[in-house]
Design a protein around this motif. Sequence first.
Motif, PDB file in Angstrom:
ATOM      1  N   ARG A 432       0.838  -1.205   0.000  1.00 34.27           N
ATOM      2  CA  ARG A 432       0.000   0.000   0.000  1.00 34.27           C
ATOM      3  C   ARG A 432       0.872   1.255   0.000  1.00 34.27           C
ATOM      4  O   ARG A 432       2.028   1.236   0.404  1.00 34.27           O
ATOM      5  N   SER A 433       0.293   2.371  -0.418  1.00 33.45           N
ATOM      6  CA  SER A 433       1.019   3.633  -0.457  1.00 33.45           C
ATOM      7  C   SER A 433       1.391   4.068   0.960  1.00 33.45           C
ATOM      8  O   SER A 433       0.743   3.696   1.936  1.00 33.45           O
ATOM      9  N   TRP A 434       2.435   4.881   1.049  1.00 32.46           N
ATOM     10  CA  TRP A 434       2.909   5.330   2.370  1.00 32.46           C
ATOM     11  C   TRP A 434       3.211   6.812   2.427  1.00 32.46           C
ATOM     12  O   TRP A 434       3.582   7.347   3.472  1.00 32.46           O
ATOM     13  N   GLY A 435       3.032   7.528   1.312  1.00 34.02           N
ATOM     14  CA  GLY A 435       3.300   8.961   1.273  1.00 34.02           C
ATOM     15  C   GLY A 435       4.460   9.335   0.398  1.00 34.02           C
ATOM     16  O   GLY A 435       4.702  10.520   0.158  1.00 34.02           O
ATOM     17  N   GLY A 436       5.208   8.356  -0.089  1.00 34.99           N
ATOM     18  CA  GLY A 436       6.374   8.661  -0.907  1.00 34.99           C
ATOM     19  C   GLY A 436       6.039   9.480  -2.135  1.00 34.99           C
ATOM     20  O   GLY A 436       6.830  10.325  -2.568  1.00 34.99           O
ATOM     21  N   GLY A 437       4.865   9.249  -2.711  1.00 37.64           N
ATOM     22  CA  GLY A 437       4.459  10.039  -3.866  1.00 37.64           C
ATOM     23  C   GLY A 437       4.298  11.509  -3.555  1.00 37.64           C
ATOM     24  O   GLY A 437       4.482  12.368  -4.433  1.00 37.64           O
ATOM     25  N   PHE A 438       3.943  11.814  -2.315  1.00 36.11           N
ATOM     26  CA  PHE A 438       3.869  13.218  -1.897  1.00 36.11           C
ATOM     27  C   PHE A 438       5.272  13.818  -1.822  1.00 36.11           C
ATOM     28  O   PHE A 438       5.534  14.901  -2.347  1.00 36.11           O
ATOM     29  N   TYR A 439       6.191  13.122  -1.142  1.00 35.40           N
ATOM     30  CA  TYR A 439       7.482  13.705  -0.798  1.00 35.40           C
ATOM     31  C   TYR A 439       8.442  13.774  -1.982  1.00 35.40           C
ATOM     32  O   TYR A 439       9.261  14.689  -2.060  1.00 35.40           O
ATOM     33  N   TYR A 440       8.293  12.816  -2.895  1.00 32.13           N
ATOM     34  CA  TYR A 440       9.218  12.758  -4.031  1.00 32.13           C
ATOM     35  C   TYR A 440       8.634  13.313  -5.326  1.00 32.13           C
ATOM     36  O   TYR A 440       9.371  13.520  -6.285  1.00 32.13           O
ATOM     37  N   ASP A 441       7.325  13.533  -5.368  1.00 31.82           N
ATOM     38  CA  ASP A 441       6.707  13.970  -6.616  1.00 31.82           C
ATOM     39  C   ASP A 441       5.804  15.182  -6.428  1.00 31.82           C
ATOM     40  O   ASP A 441       6.125  16.288  -6.868  1.00 31.82           O
TER      41      ASP A 441
END
Length: 801
Positions: A432-441
């Motif tokens: 499942r998602s963990w927030g990486g898409g927020f921090y890196y993108d």
Amino acid sequence: MSSYRPLHDGWTVTAVSSTGQLRPVVAGLPAAVPGCVHTDLLAAGLIEDPYLDDNEDRLTWIGRTAWSYETIFVWESAGDGADDDRADLVCEGLDTAATLVLNGVEIGTTANMHRSYRFPVRHLLSEGENTLKILFDPPYGYAEAQRAALGDRPGAYAEPYQFIRKMACNFGWDWGPTVVTAGIWRPIGIETWSTARIAEVRPLAAADGTVEVYVAVERAAERPLTLSASVAGVTESVTVAAGQRRTVVTLAVPDPDLWWPRGYGEQPLYDLVVRLEDQEWTGRIGFRSVELDRTDDAFTFVVNGKPVFVKGFNWIPDDCFPSRITRERLAERFAQAAAAGANCLRVWGGGRYESEDFYDLADEMGLLVWQDFPFACAAYPEEGRFAAEVEAEAREHVARLARHASLVLWCGNNENIEGHADWGWQEKLEGRSWGGGFYYDLLPRVVAELDPSRPYWPGSPYSGSPDLPPNDPAKGTVHIWTVWNTHDYTHYATYTPRFVAEFGFQGPPTYATLRAAVSDDPLTPVSPGVAHHQKAIDGDLKLLRGLGEHLPRPDGFDDWHYYTQLNQARAMAFGIERFRALAPHCMGTIVWQLNDCWPVTSWAAVDGGGRRKPLWYALRRAYADRLLTFQGDQGGTLAVVNDTDEPWSGELAVDRLTLAGEILAKERFDVSVPARGTASVKLPEGGAWAGHPAGEVLVATLDDVRALRFPSEDPAMDYPPAEMDTVVEEIEGGLRVRVTARTIVRELAIFPDRLDPRATVDDQLVTLLPGETAVFHVTGGEVDPGALVRHPVLRCVNEPR
């Protein structure tokens, strides 16, 4: 034309429903706006103060209850329609998941405490009385439903805070209570306008005097508009063509005075005025450049081309209930940070975006602001409504804060990258998602689009690349929690970091703050109220273990209070001095933490009552512009730290003395330290403690700066029982206490708040050699002069037993 009418009067709040919770009947209770349910219930006498004793434990029902806020207001249109073609309900802050109903018609829903909302309502407004209702879902219910729908995700606490866009620390932290709020926490009102309105102003000012003013316009009519911007006597105008909704005005200010961080120069600010037809927006800007130097894995802020050693504090919300935080209160905290020598505040990711007052004060005082986006210590979902809400809040606040010269970094999160890499999250996430898409993108894209003048950093700790261990001291930013959690504070000496963004050591609050919050009788280190105001796992055990061999075992509450506060101060001074001695390899320390949100045993330098703990006084010395510090085994090296714009030269005196003050050996060194530089002086090998290590002290002096090094820990030293002469005199504004040592006096402290909670002292933890005198000034309250110089108000390590 446009006008704004606040809707802050006449509100009531009603408890609508709750899930399995016993609660009082709350119906039609007067409500303060801005405010929250807790403060309304407290004002009505329906709950006890959640900050006292263990009252918070009996208030969990508030966060599991749905609340309805309602007001009736009178509306009168302008009649000719000239200034109210449009009417918007403007909600600057709703906490959190809410449904809004005007005159029986649902006008919208919200799901984010961190952003504002605007709803067109002109078609629903009636002449005369109108009814506005805002129904808040139970925060727990909303978050738990999101968790059930999206799948559970790991976090630092067994609370669902990552499933609701709300201040995470509302759900409790290792320094904060669990007070899950709801309500209208920021202003609310109706804005009427016609033709067009200024929707957003985003000025980006550069050190060369260029200001690019990006303006967004909302229209009610498609005709050309005239927009102008003025600053420092320079004005430029543009025409906003029919159909156009965004424009930019570029201004060129010749030779502006540059804005500098505190300690590096002045903080000139310029009024920027933007006009659209008859509307006006004003804000202050400063001219400066900021870069993040990453050469050889460094993490160095460079302002106006000059590297800055960051001396900072982490900042948490100053109260669990934001409506109680005034500009005056913020100004007091900022003054305390500045007086301790700080030049930076890191707005931590478990809190919130702060108020305009916060950033205005930072601009005025030269305090750099490191701004975390509000994500902390958990894996966050990226699906459903979350991504849209995160983008909306990020766009709003990046644009809102762009004008502030003090803001120097956008940081994606607090400890989530580390959690994903090192805390066993990946197995629990099961893909499942963990927030990486927020921090890196997502977040770096928003910052690059709206605020390219500032650096973005994906999270802290972080080593500069997703494929690197995130908490590597040799790269980027590091958080050091081995000390406090498992290791003695001398373990700081094993680190050679580039930038320490978090590190801390606990100590209890001042006596007056603790006594006001705890009704225990007697007051002991383990009495129920004291224990409840210790939120860290095994916190009391770590406090005692942390004393190690540094201090005697406490005998009763008074010893415990003094020794643990002293140990906190020593631990943090030890760490800061170590890291400052490493400059320019290490270019920053941000202490956890400046402030508290309630009265609690914590890592703060200023406690929940706004009082300075002994730690604050120690930090003032450790953060001084010029510093001498013994480093290495047995103090074999002396670091000379010069954080000023002038060279520091002179004769460095290093003397080995008996505890009675007799000189055993002298060393003299000619030193010259460049501006913003550090020098290391190697002391003669073996000379430092060649004699009796329990009966000597090493004293280094350069100009009026002094450092002491004792060869053994205090319980192993042959200190004589302290003897001193004290004189207390009345002076204008308070009392002057003069203390002259007849023997060595180790870590002398006066605690006037034990006599009157309003009383403060200007210095703490002063070590006197025989014959030396220290002068303290006590102000505030009514204090018995004789009691000031008696136990337990006057303390030192080697006091007679």
